[in-house]
Scaffold this motif. Structure first.
Motif, mmCIF file in Angstrom:
data_model
loop_
_atom_site.group_PDB
_atom_site.id
_atom_site.type_symbol
_atom_site.label_atom_id
_atom_site.label_comp_id
_atom_site.label_asym_id
_atom_site.label_seq_id
_atom_site.Cartn_x
_atom_site.Cartn_y
_atom_site.Cartn_z
ATOM 1 N N ALA A 159 1.039 -4.801 -2.433
ATOM 2 C CA ALA A 159 -0.013 -4.010 -1.796
ATOM 3 C C ALA A 159 -1.232 -4.871 -1.505
ATOM 4 C CB ALA A 159 -0.402 -2.845 -2.703
ATOM 5 N N GLY A 160 -1.600 -4.997 -0.218
ATOM 6 C CA GLY A 160 -2.916 -5.455 0.147
ATOM 7 C C GLY A 160 -3.273 -6.905 0.078
ATOM 8 N N LYS A 161 -3.223 -7.584 1.244
ATOM 9 C CA LYS A 161 -3.872 -8.887 1.341
ATOM 10 C C LYS A 161 -5.380 -8.664 1.435
ATOM 11 C CE LYS A 161 0.012 -11.249 3.538
ATOM 12 N NZ LYS A 161 0.470 -12.041 4.706
ATOM 13 N N CYS A 162 -6.135 -9.724 1.231
ATOM 14 C CA CYS A 162 -7.592 -9.586 1.173
ATOM 15 C C CYS A 162 -8.182 -9.009 2.465
ATOM 16 C CB CYS A 162 -8.236 -10.944 0.888
ATOM 17 S SG CYS A 162 -7.815 -11.633 -0.732
ATOM 18 N N ASN A 163 -7.552 -9.311 3.598
ATOM 19 C CA ASN A 163 -8.101 -8.882 4.887
ATOM 20 C C ASN A 163 -7.468 -7.601 5.425
ATOM 21 O OD1 ASN A 163 -5.590 -9.881 5.464
ATOM 22 N ND2 ASN A 163 -6.239 -11.256 7.115
ATOM 23 N N ASP A 164 -6.780 -6.853 4.558
ATOM 24 C CA ASP A 164 -6.120 -5.620 5.002
ATOM 25 C C ASP A 164 -7.079 -4.440 4.843
ATOM 26 O OD1 ASP A 164 -4.543 -3.419 5.501
ATOM 27 O OD2 ASP A 164 -2.843 -4.120 4.311
ATOM 28 N N PRO A 165 -7.616 -3.896 5.929
ATOM 29 C CA PRO A 165 -8.597 -2.814 5.823
ATOM 30 C C PRO A 165 -7.973 -1.469 5.472
ATOM 31 C CG PRO A 165 -8.107 -3.254 8.130
ATOM 32 C CD PRO A 165 -7.379 -4.297 7.332
ATOM 33 N N THR A 166 -6.645 -1.376 5.503
ATOM 34 C CA THR A 166 -5.984 -0.098 5.223
ATOM 35 C C THR A 166 -5.736 0.124 3.738
ATOM 36 O OG1 THR A 166 -3.695 -0.939 5.396
ATOM 37 C CG2 THR A 166 -4.813 -0.303 7.444
ATOM 38 N N VAL A 167 -5.973 -0.910 2.932
ATOM 39 C CA VAL A 167 -5.723 -0.813 1.488
ATOM 40 C C VAL A 167 -7.055 -0.806 0.749
ATOM 41 C CG1 VAL A 167 -4.653 -1.911 -0.523
ATOM 42 C CG2 VAL A 167 -3.485 -1.964 1.687
ATOM 43 N N ASP A 168 -7.194 0.113 -0.195
ATOM 44 C CA ASP A 168 -8.398 0.180 -1.019
ATOM 45 C C ASP A 168 -8.629 -1.155 -1.721
ATOM 46 O OD1 ASP A 168 -10.340 2.305 -2.486
ATOM 47 O OD2 ASP A 168 -9.609 0.823 -3.939
ATOM 48 N N GLU A 169 -9.884 -1.585 -1.810
ATOM 49 C CA GLU A 169 -10.213 -2.882 -2.399
ATOM 50 C C GLU A 169 -9.642 -3.050 -3.801
ATOM 51 O OE1 GLU A 169 -11.656 -5.672 -1.214
ATOM 52 O OE2 GLU A 169 -11.585 -4.718 0.762
ATOM 53 N N LYS A 170 -9.681 -1.994 -4.585
ATOM 54 C CA LYS A 170 -9.205 -2.084 -5.964
ATOM 55 C C LYS A 170 -7.684 -2.139 -6.060
ATOM 56 C CE LYS A 170 -13.203 0.183 -8.099
ATOM 57 N NZ LYS A 170 -13.670 1.323 -8.937
ATOM 58 N N ALA A 171 -6.988 -1.784 -4.965
ATOM 59 C CA ALA A 171 -5.524 -1.743 -4.980
ATOM 60 C C ALA A 171 -4.895 -2.971 -4.349
ATOM 61 C CB ALA A 171 -5.036 -0.490 -4.255
ATOM 62 N N LYS A 172 -5.692 -3.950 -3.927
ATOM 63 C CA LYS A 172 -5.173 -5.113 -3.206
ATOM 64 C C LYS A 172 -4.544 -6.130 -4.157
ATOM 65 C CE LYS A 172 -8.115 -4.804 0.895
ATOM 66 N NZ LYS A 172 -9.143 -5.464 1.735
ATOM 67 N N ALA A 173 -3.305 -5.866 -4.533
ATOM 68 C CA ALA A 173 -2.618 -6.703 -5.515
ATOM 69 C C ALA A 173 -2.431 -8.135 -5.026
ATOM 70 C CB ALA A 173 -1.274 -6.089 -5.879
ATOM 71 N N CYS A 175 -4.170 -9.845 -2.891
ATOM 72 C CA CYS A 175 -5.480 -10.507 -2.909
ATOM 73 C C CYS A 175 -5.863 -10.891 -4.336
ATOM 74 C CB CYS A 175 -6.521 -9.575 -2.305
ATOM 75 S SG CYS A 175 -8.174 -10.290 -2.173
ATOM 76 N N GLN A 176 -5.616 -10.001 -5.288
ATOM 77 C CA GLN A 176 -5.983 -10.235 -6.680
ATOM 78 C C GLN A 176 -5.118 -11.326 -7.313
ATOM 79 O OE1 GLN A 176 -5.420 -6.241 -7.993
ATOM 80 N NE2 GLN A 176 -7.350 -5.518 -7.111
ATOM 81 N N ILE A 177 -3.844 -11.408 -6.928
ATOM 82 C CA ILE A 177 -2.978 -12.474 -7.442
ATOM 83 C C ILE A 177 -3.595 -13.835 -7.159
ATOM 84 C CG2 ILE A 177 -0.772 -13.651 -7.047
ATOM 85 C CD1 ILE A 177 0.496 -10.847 -6.734
ATOM 86 N N ASP A 178 -4.073 -13.988 -5.939
ATOM 87 C CA ASP A 178 -4.708 -15.251 -5.546
ATOM 88 C C ASP A 178 -6.035 -15.439 -6.272
ATOM 89 O OD1 ASP A 178 -4.891 -17.621 -3.790
ATOM 90 O OD2 ASP A 178 -6.590 -16.544 -2.935
ATOM 91 N N ARG A 179 -6.831 -14.396 -6.331
ATOM 92 C CA ARG A 179 -8.162 -14.497 -6.943
ATOM 93 C C ARG A 179 -8.079 -14.749 -8.447
ATOM 94 N NH1 ARG A 179 -10.299 -9.796 -5.355
ATOM 95 N NH2 ARG A 179 -10.519 -8.759 -7.350
ATOM 96 N N TYR A 180 -7.108 -14.136 -9.106
ATOM 97 C CA TYR A 180 -6.962 -14.304 -10.550
ATOM 98 C C TYR A 180 -6.274 -15.622 -10.924
ATOM 99 C CZ TYR A 180 -7.794 -9.197 -10.779
ATOM 100 O OH TYR A 180 -8.308 -7.929 -10.658
ATOM 101 N N GLY A 181 -5.642 -16.286 -9.975
ATOM 102 C CA GLY A 181 -4.915 -17.503 -10.286
ATOM 103 C C GLY A 181 -3.597 -17.248 -10.996
ATOM 104 N N ILE A 182 -2.972 -16.132 -10.713
ATOM 105 C CA ILE A 182 -1.684 -15.794 -11.326
ATOM 106 C C ILE A 182 -0.595 -16.703 -10.773
ATOM 107 C CG2 ILE A 182 0.100 -13.975 -11.345
ATOM 108 C CD1 ILE A 182 -2.191 -11.980 -11.804
#
Length: 388
Positions: A159-173, A175-182
């Motif tokens: 769910a949700g790349k960082c630039n996907d406007p259709t996905v809630d910011e908190k649900a952008k998995a 994007c978070q994978i990249d941001r968290y360094g997983i």
């Protein structure tokens, strides 16, 4: 060169590349208590499974679930890090492959009342090459559990790349994978034969999204190529900040069990996902039924069992966007039911940050000691009834 020679050369190249991809001959063994298990001494079969001497004692405790294994198995897992795999639970996906081999399993609703599993694999797959299927997409709240292990995270998109406007910011998995360094093991970046579509896994026709298969040896081989072994590319060990749960010394059932049948649902009206865990005193374990049928592992054909079952009650929010994504409160505190040895404990859970361990406590605030063996964490919306 004639066609026959070309065919022979092609077969040789294919077999060689397959052996490398699955890492059949690549088992790394660090020192354990002064003993060294040489990689050359580990014999593997054609499926990549290490042959363990049946007379070798099981003396080594798994840091994830306390289960005992051999020194040979420990020598393998200590060169790796935990592997978390997203496995779907649509009715067309059943029975799944690989859940019975997980050290720990998490289950939570994704969208539309359908639950999804995340198996955490480390000790139980050390000597065995396990197939996982159907592997599915990432969701944000599972990342909070992945982070507890600094694990490899295997999934198919999400769910949700960082630039996907259709996905809630908190649900952008994604994007978070990249941001968290997983340590991202997205199948979109992994080729055959480690991961592939197998439309014939089950004896029924299913949609393409229910067909992805990945293997444990293959995923670990890919991870090694990315410098993700027991240490990462910065030479930091996965367990540098890992907090293991506590485990009891033995495996002893209560004389008079007070919780012999555990039952609950996730969403009202979605009976295919209702769960029953039946306690087997003779084996001191719980046998899983789902949607009114015994829940089996496709690979072993055996009913799934657990030594410990946790029902973690937490706040559910959503749907939060047009894709009907949900959010679950994974950081904070809440109520929990812990079942082990045939007893029911009404307690609590606590997690103070994303990378911290979720801890479980009894009614007196004492940390739970789990029975060594598989642990299931059932994440259920608070307010749902748990019968036992």
């Amino acid at each position: 060169m004639d066609k026959k020679k070309l065919l022979v050369i092609g077969i040789i190249i294919y077999l060689a590349s397959t052996a490398v991809a699955f890492g059949v001959s690549r088992i790394f063994a660090p020192k354990i208590d002064g003993d060294l298990v040489s990689p050359q001494s580990l014999i593997t079969d054609s499926e990549g499974n290490v042959q363990i001497d049946p007379g070798e004692p099981k003396t080594e405790s798994c840091p994830l679930n306390g289960m005992l294994f051999t020194k040979t198995e420990r020598s393998i897992w200590e060169g790796r890090r935990p592997l978390a795999v997203m496995i779907e639970n649509h009715t067309d996906a059943r029975p799944q492959s690989g859940l019975g081999s997980a050290d720990i399993v998490y289950e939570a609703v994704v969208e539309g009342g359908i639950t999804r599993f995340m198996g955490v694999y480390y000790c139980g797959v050390a000597a065995n090459n396990i197939n996982f299927s159907p592997v599915r997409s990432a969701r944000t709240y599972f990342l909070d559990w992945v982070s507890e292990y600094d694990a490899l995270y295997a999934h198919v998109g999400g769910a949700g790349k960082c630039n996907d406007p259709t996905v809630d910011e908190k649900a952008k998995a994604l994007c978070q994978i990249d941001r968290y360094g997983i340590k991202d093991m997205d199948q979109f970046g992994i080729s055959y034969p480690t991961c592939f579509r197998n439309p014939d896994r089950l004896s029924k026709t299913v949609a393409t999204e229910h067909t992805m298969v990945c293997s444990s040896n293959g995923l670990y081989f890919v991870a090694e190529s990315r410098d993700w072994t027991n240490v990462d590319e910065d030479d930091v060990s996965w367990d540098e900040d890992f907090r293991s749960w506590e485990f009891s010394d033995g495996d002893k059932a209560q004389d008079t069990p007070d919780a012999t049948k555990i039952s609950f649902g996730f969403w009202d009206g979605y009976k295919d996902f209702n769960v029953i865990w039946d306690y087997d005193k003779a084996d001191n374990s719980y046998k899983r039924t789902m949607g009114g049928e015994a829940h089996t592992d496709f690979e072993t054909k055996k009913q799934i069992t657990a030594k410990n079952v946790v029902v973690q009650l937490t706040k559910e929010t959503g749907p939060v966007d047009e894709h009907k994504h949900l959010l679950y409160e994974t950081i904070g505190t809440g109520d929990a039911f812990i079942f082990k040895n045939g007893e029911a404990i009404e307690g609590t859970w606590s997690k103070n940050k994303r990378t911290a361990r979720t801890l479980f406590y009894d009614e007196n605030g004492k940390e739970i000691q789990f029975v060594p063996g598989q642990i299931w964490i059932e994440v259920v919306p608070k307010g749902k009834k748990v019968d036992f």
